[in-house]
Scaffold this active site. Sequence first.
Site, mmCIF file in Angstrom:
data_model
loop_
_atom_site.group_PDB
_atom_site.id
_atom_site.type_symbol
_atom_site.label_atom_id
_atom_site.label_comp_id
_atom_site.label_asym_id
_atom_site.label_seq_id
_atom_site.Cartn_x
_atom_site.Cartn_y
_atom_site.Cartn_z
ATOM 1 N N GLU A 9 30.954 10.711 -129.625
ATOM 2 C CA GLU A 9 31.535 10.394 -128.314
ATOM 3 C C GLU A 9 32.661 9.374 -128.444
ATOM 4 O O GLU A 9 32.493 8.322 -129.043
ATOM 5 C CB GLU A 9 30.456 9.852 -127.367
ATOM 6 C CG GLU A 9 29.408 10.866 -126.988
ATOM 7 C CD GLU A 9 29.972 12.031 -126.214
ATOM 8 O OE1 GLU A 9 30.854 11.834 -125.341
ATOM 9 O OE2 GLU A 9 29.525 13.171 -126.470
ATOM 10 N N GLU A 50 26.151 5.131 -120.379
ATOM 11 C CA GLU A 50 26.955 6.008 -121.238
ATOM 12 C C GLU A 50 26.092 7.128 -121.824
ATOM 13 O O GLU A 50 26.517 8.287 -121.882
ATOM 14 C CB GLU A 50 27.614 5.212 -122.365
ATOM 15 C CG GLU A 50 28.743 4.322 -121.935
ATOM 16 C CD GLU A 50 30.037 5.071 -121.679
ATOM 17 O OE1 GLU A 50 30.075 6.311 -121.784
ATOM 18 O OE2 GLU A 50 31.036 4.392 -121.357
#
Length: 109
Positions: A9, A50
Amino acid sequence: GLRNFFRYERSALVYLIASAFTIGAGIILQMSMMEWIMIFFVLLTMLASELLNTAIEAVCDLVSPEYNPFVKIAKDSGSAATGVLSILWAIMILLIYAPKVVEIVKELF
């Protein structure tokens, strides 16, 4: 989960840089125990957000690879949650760090 997040990510790099800055500045400015508790609470809450956002995006991509307005809402909402926590981080920086920096500047001049 964590390994995948930090390996794949792009937002993980931003999180790591922000965390390193926050912790490094906290060490330099000699934060109190209560300030460290607040700092780590915000940083770990941001990380959790997140991770949840990454999970939402992965499930949405799996369930509906083509465009779907409901998938867009889910993805946008997950991103917005992380954005709100980024605002909380910025407020924390202003409230905790700024007074300490102002004191240092006053001492220098």
